[in-house]
Design a protein around this motif. Structure first.
Motif, PDB file in Angstrom:
ATOM      1  N   UNK A  21       7.777  90.574  39.343  1.00 59.82           N
ATOM      2  CA  UNK A  21       7.424  91.713  40.707  1.00 59.82           C
ATOM      3  C   UNK A  21       5.492  91.649  40.745  1.00 59.82           C
ATOM      4  N   UNK A  22       4.885  90.925  39.642  1.00 59.69           N
ATOM      5  CA  UNK A  22       4.076  90.996  40.018  1.00 59.69           C
ATOM      6  C   UNK A  22       3.214  89.895  39.529  1.00 59.69           C
ATOM      7  N   UNK A  23       2.153  89.859  39.496  1.00 56.87           N
ATOM      8  CA  UNK A  23       1.053  88.415  38.987  1.00 56.87           C
ATOM      9  C   UNK A  23       1.856  87.685  38.363  1.00 56.87           C
ATOM     10  N   UNK A  24       2.673  87.691  37.348  1.00 57.83           N
ATOM     11  CA  UNK A  24       3.385  86.118  36.926  1.00 57.83           C
ATOM     12  C   UNK A  24       4.419  85.034  37.865  1.00 57.83           C
ATOM     13  N   UNK A  25       5.022  85.753  38.916  1.00 58.32           N
ATOM     14  CA  UNK A  25       5.432  84.958  40.468  1.00 58.32           C
ATOM     15  C   UNK A  25       4.095  83.673  40.357  1.00 58.32           C
ATOM     16  N   UNK A  26       2.859  84.055  40.162  1.00 59.81           N
ATOM     17  CA  UNK A  26       2.265  82.987  40.610  1.00 59.81           C
ATOM     18  C   UNK A  26       1.622  82.191  39.594  1.00 59.81           C
ATOM     19  N   UNK A  27       1.273  80.741  40.247  1.00 56.99           N
ATOM     20  CA  UNK A  27       1.767  79.944  38.963  1.00 56.99           C
ATOM     21  C   UNK A  27      -0.155  79.871  38.427  1.00 56.99           C
ATOM     22  N   UNK A  28       0.145  79.615  36.395  1.00 56.24           N
ATOM     23  CA  UNK A  28      -0.848  80.612  35.857  1.00 56.24           C
ATOM     24  C   UNK A  28       0.032  79.493  34.456  1.00 56.24           C
ATOM     25  N   UNK A  29      -0.932  79.555  33.562  1.00 54.50           N
ATOM     26  CA  UNK A  29      -0.805  79.048  32.088  1.00 54.50           C
ATOM     27  C   UNK A  29      -1.448  79.904  31.415  1.00 54.50           C
ATOM     28  N   UNK A  30      -1.064  78.992  30.234  1.00 60.65           N
ATOM     29  CA  UNK A  30      -0.719  80.373  29.082  1.00 60.65           C
ATOM     30  C   UNK A  30      -1.308  79.268  27.419  1.00 60.65           C
ATOM     31  N   UNK A  31      -2.050  79.311  26.753  1.00 58.68           N
ATOM     32  CA  UNK A  31      -2.035  78.956  25.830  1.00 58.68           C
ATOM     33  C   UNK A  31      -1.555  79.498  24.136  1.00 58.68           C
ATOM     34  N   UNK A  73      11.704  76.967  36.559  1.00 60.88           N
ATOM     35  CA  UNK A  73      13.317  76.533  36.440  1.00 60.88           C
ATOM     36  C   UNK A  73      13.326  75.825  37.800  1.00 60.88           C
ATOM     37  N   UNK A  74      15.018  75.432  37.199  1.00 65.77           N
ATOM     38  CA  UNK A  74      14.739  74.052  38.742  1.00 65.77           C
ATOM     39  C   UNK A  74      15.590  74.687  39.622  1.00 65.77           C
ATOM     40  N   UNK A  75      15.890  75.968  39.261  1.00 64.38           N
ATOM     41  CA  UNK A  75      16.344  77.185  40.621  1.00 64.38           C
ATOM     42  C   UNK A  75      15.183  77.347  41.334  1.00 64.38           C
ATOM     43  N   UNK A  76      14.043  77.317  40.633  1.00 64.78           N
ATOM     44  CA  UNK A  76      12.911  77.839  41.124  1.00 64.78           C
ATOM     45  C   UNK A  76      12.639  77.412  42.727  1.00 64.78           C
ATOM     46  N   UNK A  77      12.562  78.362  43.794  1.00 64.24           N
ATOM     47  CA  UNK A  77      12.678  78.308  45.421  1.00 64.24           C
ATOM     48  C   UNK A  77      10.978  77.179  45.748  1.00 64.24           C
ATOM     49  N   UNK A  78      10.084  77.000  45.132  1.00 62.58           N
ATOM     50  CA  UNK A  78       9.082  76.700  44.647  1.00 62.58           C
ATOM     51  C   UNK A  78       9.588  74.755  44.455  1.00 62.58           C
ATOM     52  N   UNK A  79      10.373  74.128  43.198  1.00 58.55           N
ATOM     53  CA  UNK A  79      10.494  73.556  42.019  1.00 58.55           C
ATOM     54  C   UNK A  79      10.158  71.892  43.159  1.00 58.55           C
ATOM     55  N   UNK A  80      10.765  72.191  44.600  1.00 58.88           N
ATOM     56  CA  UNK A  80      10.706  70.336  44.964  1.00 58.88           C
ATOM     57  C   UNK A  80       9.508  70.125  45.697  1.00 58.88           C
ATOM     58  N   UNK A  81       8.839  71.198  45.920  1.00 61.80           N
ATOM     59  CA  UNK A  81       7.375  71.131  46.431  1.00 61.80           C
ATOM     60  C   UNK A  81       6.386  70.446  45.446  1.00 61.80           C
ATOM     61  N   UNK A  82       6.594  71.618  44.228  1.00 61.36           N
ATOM     62  CA  UNK A  82       5.414  70.918  43.228  1.00 61.36           C
ATOM     63  C   UNK A  82       6.255  69.666  42.006  1.00 61.36           C
ATOM     64  N   UNK A  83       7.209  69.362  42.110  1.00 58.41           N
ATOM     65  CA  UNK A  83       7.374  68.169  41.633  1.00 58.41           C
ATOM     66  C   UNK A  83       6.907  67.353  42.391  1.00 58.41           C
ATOM     67  N   UNK A  84       6.731  67.461  43.619  1.00 60.84           N
ATOM     68  CA  UNK A  84       6.378  65.830  44.723  1.00 60.84           C
ATOM     69  C   UNK A  84       4.740  65.760  44.631  1.00 60.84           C
TER      70      UNK A  84
END
Length: 138
Positions: A21-31, A73-84
């Protein structure tokens, strides 16, 4: 009597939490700091497991599979685009929250990597930041 041995390992990787519901839905990273707790009866030397074995079996799995990768997540709607776009995307069967990552390590990776030993990965804690962590116990 059962004893525990702990070791942690640091990795850096990206993720996104689908449906957040918040900013973690965006592409980001962590240490991340990942803590492993292993249990067993003491061996003849008086230890649960040599710390170098935890490193080679669990920490190096993190290095080889998740470090400097993008976990999706393999079911993420962005999966195909990001894998490409990039071959560093790692598809996993869960939404990559710290809780789900810890659970996957305890229930799937630990048994696989520690097979043939008397040692059991009983707890994994995944620190997303120095303030926020999630754990899974066997």
């Amino acid at each position: 009597m059962r004893y525990a041995a702990q070791r942690y390992h640091d990795i850096s990787c990206g993720h996104r939490v689908a449906g957040h519901e918040s900013k973690c839905r965006h592409l980001h990273g962590h240490n991340y700091r990942v803590h492993f707790t292993c249990e067993a009866e003491l061996d003849d030397i008086g230890r649960v497991i040599d710390f170098s074995v935890i490193k080679s079996k669990l920490c190096m799995w993190l290095e080889d599979n998740w470090d400097h990768r993008f976990i999706l997540w393999e079911q993420d709607p962005m999966a195909d685009r990001l894998c490409a776009l990039d071959d560093s995307v790692v598809l996993v069967p869960f939404n990559p929250t710290a809780e789900n990552m810890a659970g996957h390590l305890v229930h799937h990776i630990g048994p696989q990597q520690l097979e043939g030993t008397s040692v059991v990965l009983v707890r994994c804690t995944v620190e997303e930041t120095r303030k926020c962590a999630a754990s899974c116990d066997l």
